[in-house]
Design a protein around this motif. Structure first.
Motif, PDB file in Angstrom:
ATOM      1  N   ARG A  64       0.823  -1.209   0.000  1.00  0.00           N
ATOM      2  CA  ARG A  64       0.000   0.000   0.000  1.00  0.00           C
ATOM      3  C   ARG A  64       0.860   1.264   0.000  1.00  0.00           C
ATOM      4  NH1 ARG A  64      -4.461   1.793   4.340  1.00  0.00           N
ATOM      5  NH2 ARG A  64      -4.989   3.746   3.323  1.00  0.00           N
ATOM      6  N   THR A  65       2.016   1.238   0.661  1.00  0.00           N
ATOM      7  CA  THR A  65       2.894   2.416   0.673  1.00  0.00           C
ATOM      8  C   THR A  65       3.359   2.758  -0.745  1.00  0.00           C
ATOM      9  OG1 THR A  65       4.807   1.021   1.164  1.00  0.00           O
ATOM     10  CG2 THR A  65       3.702   2.078   3.038  1.00  0.00           C
ATOM     11  N   VAL A  66       3.612   1.744  -1.548  1.00  0.00           N
ATOM     12  CA  VAL A  66       4.020   1.961  -2.935  1.00  0.00           C
ATOM     13  C   VAL A  66       2.851   2.527  -3.734  1.00  0.00           C
ATOM     14  CG1 VAL A  66       4.785   0.818  -5.061  1.00  0.00           C
ATOM     15  CG2 VAL A  66       5.817   0.210  -2.848  1.00  0.00           C
ATOM     16  N   ARG A  67       1.667   1.955  -3.568  1.00  0.00           N
ATOM     17  CA  ARG A  67       0.475   2.430  -4.276  1.00  0.00           C
ATOM     18  C   ARG A  67       0.203   3.903  -3.933  1.00  0.00           C
ATOM     19  NH1 ARG A  67      -2.672  -1.115  -2.634  1.00  0.00           N
ATOM     20  NH2 ARG A  67      -2.462  -2.528  -4.381  1.00  0.00           N
ATOM     21  N   GLU A  68       0.257   4.234  -2.650  1.00  0.00           N
ATOM     22  CA  GLU A  68      -0.008   5.612  -2.218  1.00  0.00           C
ATOM     23  C   GLU A  68       1.061   6.575  -2.733  1.00  0.00           C
ATOM     24  OE1 GLU A  68      -2.772   6.712  -0.712  1.00  0.00           O
ATOM     25  OE2 GLU A  68      -3.534   4.671  -0.868  1.00  0.00           O
ATOM     26  N   THR A  69       2.312   6.146  -2.737  1.00  0.00           N
ATOM     27  CA  THR A  69       3.389   6.989  -3.254  1.00  0.00           C
ATOM     28  C   THR A  69       3.211   7.236  -4.746  1.00  0.00           C
ATOM     29  OG1 THR A  69       4.935   6.304  -1.526  1.00  0.00           O
ATOM     30  CG2 THR A  69       5.901   7.119  -3.574  1.00  0.00           C
ATOM     31  N   LEU A  70       2.883   6.185  -5.502  1.00  0.00           N
ATOM     32  CA  LEU A  70       2.661   6.336  -6.946  1.00  0.00           C
ATOM     33  C   LEU A  70       1.474   7.251  -7.231  1.00  0.00           C
ATOM     34  CD1 LEU A  70       3.270   2.662  -8.128  1.00  0.00           C
ATOM     35  CD2 LEU A  70       4.663   4.667  -8.718  1.00  0.00           C
ATOM     36  N   LYS A  71       0.365   7.086  -6.498  1.00  0.00           N
ATOM     37  CA  LYS A  71      -0.811   7.938  -6.707  1.00  0.00           C
ATOM     38  C   LYS A  71      -0.470   9.400  -6.469  1.00  0.00           C
ATOM     39  CE  LYS A  71      -4.475   6.485  -4.521  1.00  0.00           C
ATOM     40  NZ  LYS A  71      -5.430   5.749  -3.655  1.00  0.00           N
ATOM     41  N   ARG A  72       0.260   9.676  -5.408  1.00  0.00           N
ATOM     42  CA  ARG A  72       0.642  11.057  -5.102  1.00  0.00           C
ATOM     43  C   ARG A  72       1.596  11.611  -6.160  1.00  0.00           C
ATOM     44  NH1 ARG A  72      -1.051   8.742  -0.521  1.00  0.00           N
ATOM     45  NH2 ARG A  72      -1.830  10.021   1.195  1.00  0.00           N
ATOM     46  N   TYR A  73       2.494  10.766  -6.666  1.00  0.00           N
ATOM     47  CA  TYR A  73       3.416  11.204  -7.710  1.00  0.00           C
ATOM     48  C   TYR A  73       2.656  11.637  -8.968  1.00  0.00           C
ATOM     49  CZ  TYR A  73       6.648  11.070 -11.589  1.00  0.00           C
ATOM     50  OH  TYR A  73       7.344  11.407 -12.722  1.00  0.00           O
ATOM     51  N   PHE A  74       1.742  10.803  -9.429  1.00  0.00           N
ATOM     52  CA  PHE A  74       1.020  11.132 -10.650  1.00  0.00           C
ATOM     53  C   PHE A  74       0.120  12.352 -10.460  1.00  0.00           C
ATOM     54  CE2 PHE A  74       1.982   6.590 -11.654  1.00  0.00           C
ATOM     55  CZ  PHE A  74       2.816   6.860 -12.726  1.00  0.00           C
ATOM     56  N   GLU A  75      -0.438  12.514  -9.282  1.00  0.00           N
ATOM     57  CA  GLU A  75      -1.245  13.697  -8.994  1.00  0.00           C
ATOM     58  C   GLU A  75      -0.373  14.961  -9.010  1.00  0.00           C
ATOM     59  OE1 GLU A  75      -4.633  15.784  -8.541  1.00  0.00           O
ATOM     60  OE2 GLU A  75      -4.522  13.618  -8.836  1.00  0.00           O
ATOM     61  N   ASP A  76       0.790  14.890  -8.359  1.00  0.00           N
ATOM     62  CA  ASP A  76       1.711  16.036  -8.366  1.00  0.00           C
ATOM     63  C   ASP A  76       2.178  16.353  -9.779  1.00  0.00           C
ATOM     64  OD1 ASP A  76       1.494  16.207  -5.624  1.00  0.00           O
ATOM     65  OD2 ASP A  76       3.620  15.852  -5.208  1.00  0.00           O
ATOM     66  N   ARG A  77       2.451  15.306 -10.567  1.00  0.00           N
ATOM     67  CA  ARG A  77       2.928  15.527 -11.934  1.00  0.00           C
ATOM     68  C   ARG A  77       1.897  16.271 -12.765  1.00  0.00           C
ATOM     69  NH1 ARG A  77       4.545  10.598 -15.733  1.00  0.00           N
ATOM     70  NH2 ARG A  77       2.361  10.751 -16.240  1.00  0.00           N
ATOM     71  N   LYS A  78       0.613  15.960 -12.554  1.00  0.00           N
ATOM     72  CA  LYS A  78      -0.455  16.672 -13.275  1.00  0.00           C
ATOM     73  C   LYS A  78      -0.451  18.158 -12.956  1.00  0.00           C
ATOM     74  CE  LYS A  78      -3.519  12.743 -13.608  1.00  0.00           C
ATOM     75  NZ  LYS A  78      -4.443  11.936 -12.832  1.00  0.00           N
ATOM     76  N   HIS A  79      -0.074  18.488 -11.705  1.00  0.00           N
ATOM     77  CA  HIS A  79      -0.057  19.889 -11.278  1.00  0.00           C
ATOM     78  C   HIS A  79       1.294  20.560 -11.528  1.00  0.00           C
ATOM     79  CE1 HIS A  79      -3.505  18.292  -8.976  1.00  0.00           C
ATOM     80  NE2 HIS A  79      -4.023  19.460  -9.301  1.00  0.00           N
ATOM     81  N   GLY A  80       2.287  19.784 -11.951  1.00  0.00           N
ATOM     82  CA  GLY A  80       3.595  20.340 -12.274  1.00  0.00           C
ATOM     83  C   GLY A  80       4.412  20.766 -11.074  1.00  0.00           C
ATOM     84  N   GLN A  81       4.055  20.264  -9.890  1.00  0.00           N
ATOM     85  CA  GLN A  81       4.798  20.626  -8.685  1.00  0.00           C
ATOM     86  C   GLN A  81       4.791  19.441  -7.723  1.00  0.00           C
ATOM     87  OE1 GLN A  81       3.666  24.389  -7.107  1.00  0.00           O
ATOM     88  NE2 GLN A  81       4.818  24.114  -5.220  1.00  0.00           N
ATOM     89  N   PHE A  82       5.982  19.125  -7.204  1.00  0.00           N
ATOM     90  CA  PHE A  82       6.109  17.965  -6.321  1.00  0.00           C
ATOM     91  C   PHE A  82       6.363  18.428  -4.899  1.00  0.00           C
ATOM     92  CE2 PHE A  82       7.215  16.589 -10.553  1.00  0.00           C
ATOM     93  CZ  PHE A  82       6.482  15.435 -10.671  1.00  0.00           C
ATOM     94  N   GLY A  83       5.573  17.868  -3.986  1.00  0.00           N
ATOM     95  CA  GLY A  83       5.709  18.199  -2.571  1.00  0.00           C
ATOM     96  C   GLY A  83       6.190  16.994  -1.786  1.00  0.00           C
ATOM     97  N   LEU A  84       6.264  17.172  -0.478  1.00  0.00           N
ATOM     98  CA  LEU A  84       6.584  16.073   0.415  1.00  0.00           C
ATOM     99  C   LEU A  84       5.275  15.557   0.980  1.00  0.00           C
ATOM    100  CD1 LEU A  84       8.532  14.296   2.050  1.00  0.00           C
ATOM    101  CD2 LEU A  84       8.632  16.136   3.740  1.00  0.00           C
ATOM    102  N   HIS A  85       5.055  14.255   0.860  1.00  0.00           N
ATOM    103  CA  HIS A  85       3.788  13.648   1.281  1.00  0.00           C
ATOM    104  C   HIS A  85       4.007  12.732   2.491  1.00  0.00           C
ATOM    105  CE1 HIS A  85       1.763  15.050  -2.333  1.00  0.00           C
ATOM    106  NE2 HIS A  85       2.908  14.813  -2.933  1.00  0.00           N
ATOM    107  N   THR A  86       3.095  12.791   3.424  1.00  0.00           N
ATOM    108  CA  THR A  86       3.114  11.893   4.577  1.00  0.00           C
ATOM    109  C   THR A  86       1.773  11.221   4.703  1.00  0.00           C
ATOM    110  OG1 THR A  86       2.431  13.607   6.127  1.00  0.00           O
ATOM    111  CG2 THR A  86       4.813  13.320   5.797  1.00  0.00           C
ATOM    112  N   ALA A  87       1.792  10.018   5.234  1.00  0.00           N
ATOM    113  CA  ALA A  87       0.529   9.283   5.454  1.00  0.00           C
ATOM    114  C   ALA A  87       0.746   8.224   6.517  1.00  0.00           C
ATOM    115  CB  ALA A  87       0.055   8.624   4.153  1.00  0.00           C
ATOM    116  N   ASP A  88      -0.340   7.917   7.189  1.00  0.00           N
ATOM    117  CA  ASP A  88      -0.357   6.810   8.139  1.00  0.00           C
ATOM    118  C   ASP A  88      -1.139   5.689   7.491  1.00  0.00           C
ATOM    119  OD1 ASP A  88       0.969   8.393   9.985  1.00  0.00           O
ATOM    120  OD2 ASP A  88      -0.885   9.093  10.902  1.00  0.00           O
ATOM    121  N   ILE A  89      -0.483   4.564   7.283  1.00  0.00           N
ATOM    122  CA  ILE A  89      -1.105   3.409   6.657  1.00  0.00           C
ATOM    123  C   ILE A  89      -1.600   2.489   7.775  1.00  0.00           C
ATOM    124  CG2 ILE A  89      -0.776   1.468   5.087  1.00  0.00           C
ATOM    125  CD1 ILE A  89      -0.454   4.232   3.728  1.00  0.00           C
ATOM    126  N   GLU A  90      -2.894   2.306   7.862  1.00  0.00           N
ATOM    127  CA  GLU A  90      -3.473   1.461   8.913  1.00  0.00           C
ATOM    128  C   GLU A  90      -3.817   0.109   8.354  1.00  0.00           C
ATOM    129  OE1 GLU A  90      -3.508   2.351  12.081  1.00  0.00           O
ATOM    130  OE2 GLU A  90      -2.804   4.358  11.639  1.00  0.00           O
TER     131      GLU A  90
END
Length: 181
Positions: free
Chosen positions: A155-181
């Motif tokens: 799930r950490t890989v899936r969430e990282t990939l989803k955030r990457y593609f979302e950031d790429r659409k906006h043309g700006q990459f941030g630092l993302h944090t999440a708690d995986i339960e």
């Protein structure tokens, strides 16, 4: 943390430990009644990269358990004596045989259930020649549309990939944090 993964014996003297709250502490710890050492159990760091080539990302098909036969980003446990970035570079070389230029830290995922913290760095591939190590069946580039989402190992890989593609659409990459339960 599960009972079976808890410390049973003192690594210093071999005596059976007792779990109790030591003086001046607020958590139950493994305490050796023979030598009085307190043993701390802390999360493990998993470090890796999200390597890209143009509009594609590099994924590795796992050749080890857990999740053998599923796709993941190149990552693994950080070793003593290395920084998170050094570990991410090492894991990328070991698992994918990829040559990368390491970018900024991109995601930090807390996986409390298994006592791990996953850290992924953005990375730019220097070429598309891969030489996967024994832990990887295949290393391959995927466009967003071709990612086998139902075959992603963690799930950490899936969430990282989803955030990457979302950031790429906006043309700006941030630092993302999440708690995986």
């Amino acid at each position: 943390m599960s009972e079976r993964s808890r410390i049973q014996h003192c690594p210093a003297c071999g005596s059976h430990v007792q779990y109790r709250i030591p003086p001046d502490d607020n958590r139950e710890r493994a305490v050796c009644p023979a030598c009085s050492r307190i043993h701390y159990e802390n999360p493990l760091n998993v470090v890796g990269t999200l390597p890209t080539w143009n509009d594609q990302v590099l994924l590795c098909l796992r050749n080890i358990e857990p999740r053998r036969g599923f796709w993941t980003l190149p990552a693994g446990f950080m070793e003593l004596g290395e920084t998170t970035s050094q570990g991410a570079l090492r894991e990328t070389a070991e698992e994918a045989g990829a040559h990368i230029e390491l970018g900024p830290l991109f995601s930090v995922m807390n996986v409390r259930q298994v006592g791990q913290v996953h850290l992924y760095y953005l990375a730019q591939l220097q070429d598309t020649t891969f030489d996967p190590g024994p832990e990887t069946i295949e290393a391959r580039l995927f466009s967003e549309a071709d990612i086998p989402w139902d075959q992603i190992a963690f799930r950490t890989v899936r969430e990282t990939l989803k955030r990457y593609f979302e950031d790429r659409k906006h043309g700006q990459f941030g630092l993302h944090t999440a708690d995986i339960e």
